[in-house]
Design a protein around this motif. Structure first.
Motif, mmCIF file in Angstrom:
data_model
loop_
_atom_site.group_PDB
_atom_site.id
_atom_site.type_symbol
_atom_site.label_atom_id
_atom_site.label_comp_id
_atom_site.label_asym_id
_atom_site.label_seq_id
_atom_site.Cartn_x
_atom_site.Cartn_y
_atom_site.Cartn_z
ATOM 1 N N LEU A 1 9.559 -35.629 -22.557
ATOM 2 C CA LEU A 1 10.531 -35.444 -23.370
ATOM 3 C C LEU A 1 11.985 -36.065 -22.744
ATOM 4 C CD1 LEU A 1 10.420 -31.737 -24.143
ATOM 5 C CD2 LEU A 1 9.362 -33.343 -25.508
ATOM 6 N N GLY A 2 12.458 -37.010 -23.571
ATOM 7 C CA GLY A 2 13.666 -37.553 -23.156
ATOM 8 C C GLY A 2 14.693 -37.807 -24.293
ATOM 9 N N GLY A 3 16.000 -37.862 -23.853
ATOM 10 C CA GLY A 3 17.045 -38.148 -24.913
ATOM 11 C C GLY A 3 18.138 -38.645 -24.132
ATOM 12 N N ALA A 4 19.131 -38.825 -24.712
ATOM 13 C CA ALA A 4 20.560 -39.443 -24.360
ATOM 14 C C ALA A 4 21.217 -38.234 -23.574
ATOM 15 C CB ALA A 4 21.455 -39.660 -25.539
ATOM 16 N N LYS A 5 20.839 -36.945 -23.742
ATOM 17 C CA LYS A 5 21.555 -36.056 -23.150
ATOM 18 C C LYS A 5 20.750 -34.917 -22.105
ATOM 19 C CE LYS A 5 25.486 -35.657 -26.124
ATOM 20 N NZ LYS A 5 26.274 -34.591 -26.907
ATOM 21 N N SER A 6 19.343 -35.235 -22.158
ATOM 22 C CA SER A 6 18.353 -34.366 -21.438
ATOM 23 C C SER A 6 17.404 -35.305 -21.065
ATOM 24 C CB SER A 6 18.139 -33.122 -22.107
ATOM 25 O OG SER A 6 17.503 -33.344 -23.415
ATOM 26 N N THR A 7 16.421 -35.026 -20.078
ATOM 27 C CA THR A 7 14.927 -35.621 -19.631
ATOM 28 C C THR A 7 14.246 -34.312 -19.156
ATOM 29 O OG1 THR A 7 13.937 -37.105 -18.624
ATOM 30 C CG2 THR A 7 15.966 -36.167 -17.632
ATOM 31 N N GLY A 8 13.117 -34.382 -19.539
ATOM 32 C CA GLY A 8 12.295 -33.322 -19.160
ATOM 33 C C GLY A 8 10.658 -33.290 -19.893
ATOM 34 N N PHE A 9 10.021 -32.558 -19.752
ATOM 35 C CA PHE A 9 8.503 -32.245 -20.464
ATOM 36 C C PHE A 9 8.154 -31.018 -21.020
ATOM 37 C CE2 PHE A 9 8.769 -30.836 -16.142
ATOM 38 C CZ PHE A 9 7.936 -29.845 -15.931
ATOM 39 N N ILE A 10 6.969 -30.818 -21.659
ATOM 40 C CA ILE A 10 6.760 -29.479 -21.993
ATOM 41 C C ILE A 10 5.046 -29.613 -21.899
ATOM 42 C CG2 ILE A 10 6.225 -30.621 -24.463
ATOM 43 C CD1 ILE A 10 7.145 -27.516 -25.380
ATOM 44 N N ALA B 1 4.804 -24.017 -21.252
ATOM 45 C CA ALA B 1 6.123 -24.176 -20.156
ATOM 46 C C ALA B 1 6.807 -25.409 -20.455
ATOM 47 C CB ALA B 1 5.511 -24.116 -18.771
ATOM 48 N N PHE B 2 7.959 -25.484 -20.293
ATOM 49 C CA PHE B 2 8.830 -26.781 -20.373
ATOM 50 C C PHE B 2 10.166 -26.678 -19.523
ATOM 51 C CE2 PHE B 2 10.819 -24.009 -23.590
ATOM 52 C CZ PHE B 2 12.211 -24.246 -23.382
ATOM 53 N N CYS B 3 10.533 -27.869 -18.828
ATOM 54 C CA CYS B 3 11.698 -27.967 -18.220
ATOM 55 C C CYS B 3 12.648 -29.032 -18.979
ATOM 56 C CB CYS B 3 11.233 -28.131 -16.812
ATOM 57 S SG CYS B 3 10.573 -26.554 -16.123
ATOM 58 N N LEU B 4 13.809 -28.940 -18.997
ATOM 59 C CA LEU B 4 14.713 -29.924 -19.259
ATOM 60 C C LEU B 4 15.845 -30.109 -18.112
ATOM 61 C CD1 LEU B 4 15.011 -29.028 -23.130
ATOM 62 C CD2 LEU B 4 13.568 -30.950 -22.113
ATOM 63 N N MET B 5 16.118 -31.424 -17.936
ATOM 64 C CA MET B 5 17.267 -31.405 -16.667
ATOM 65 C C MET B 5 18.139 -32.374 -17.299
ATOM 66 S SD MET B 5 16.464 -32.867 -12.922
ATOM 67 C CE MET B 5 15.899 -34.464 -13.331
#
Length: 246
Positions: free
Chosen positions: A180-189, A204-208
């Motif tokens: 998962l990625g965007g201008a204001k976060s990055t992560g995965f699910i 489970a997911f984590c956004l950073m």
């Protein structure tokens, strides 16, 4: 002549600046503010855009029709339902004191096919495998235990090639993984599925963003696993994709 042009440029910059401020204020004013502070709500119902204050994490999230979020101090729960579940069937944060501080996860005892998840705010320094950064070897035992526990909740690593599942994830045939990625976060699910691959038994997911990490999960809390459909997993992914750190 140059002085006149400079004045016009400064005036144009001021107009642009105040336009941006007004736009930001308009977005904040139209969002449902979720949190513990005065003027904030602990429950929001879709369709709505929410702005959530949770520990050091401040983020927006879009809710569709028949979707809810409920804030409980330091954690947040998302549920896709026409109405919030009764307390006996509602998703909840489970905690237990351990040598590293406490163990926790989100669980839901009933309506195991219902799309939902819980989320907590963590610090990036409390992970050892979320990125390629390596923690000091002389850290305390309690800190090592905390990082090990957090790493298990976020079983992927951000590398030069992007997010990749690491050795803490199950064998690849047991889950669906999506960066998962965007201008204001990055992560995965990650959606873990049973042998039939018809349902997802755990999510489970984590956004950073910078030093802030949102850790999300959904589990049954019993020996009977979740049975979230592919459509339900898509609802979860859509909600998670809408999250943006502010």
């Amino acid at each position: 002549m140059n002085q006149g042009l400079n004045t016009v440029k400064r005036f144009a910059l001021l107009i642009s600046f105040f336009t941006l401020l007004q736009t930001g204020y308009s977005i904040a004013a139209s969002a449902v503010l979720v949190g513990n502070a005065p003027g904030q709500s602990q429950i929001a119902q879709g369709p709505a855009k929410t702005l959530i204050d949770m520990a050091s994490c401040r983020f927006s999230m879009t809710l569709s029709q028949d979707q809810w979020v409920q804030f409980s101090g330091l954690d947040l729960v998302f549920v896709a339902a026409k109405q919030l579940p009764r307390p006996t069937n509602a998703p909840r944060l489970w905690q237990a004191t351990t040598s590293s501080g406490y163990e926790w996860h989100f669980e839901k005892p009933g309506s195991l096919s219902q799309p939902w998840f819980g989320v907590m705010c963590e610090s990036a320094e409390n992970f050892s495998r979320l990125t390629t950064w390596k923690p000091p070897q002389n850290d305390s035992f309690a800190m090592q235990m905390l990082r090990d526990d957090n790493d298990r909740k976020c079983p992927a690593t951000l590398t030069d090639r992007g997010w990749e599942p690491n050795s803490l994830a199950d064998p690849a045939q047991n889950y669906a993984f999506e960066p998962l990625g965007g201008a204001k976060s990055t992560g995965f699910i990650i959606g873990y599925h049973g042998k039939s691959r018809r349902h997802f038994t755990r999510v489970a997911f984590c956004l950073m963003q910078g030093e802030d990490v949102l850790v999300g999960s959904a589990e049954s809390g019993s020996s009977t696993p979740l049975v979230i459909s592919a459509e339900g997993f898509e609802q979860i992914k859509t909600a998670v994709r809408s999250i943006a750190f502010e």
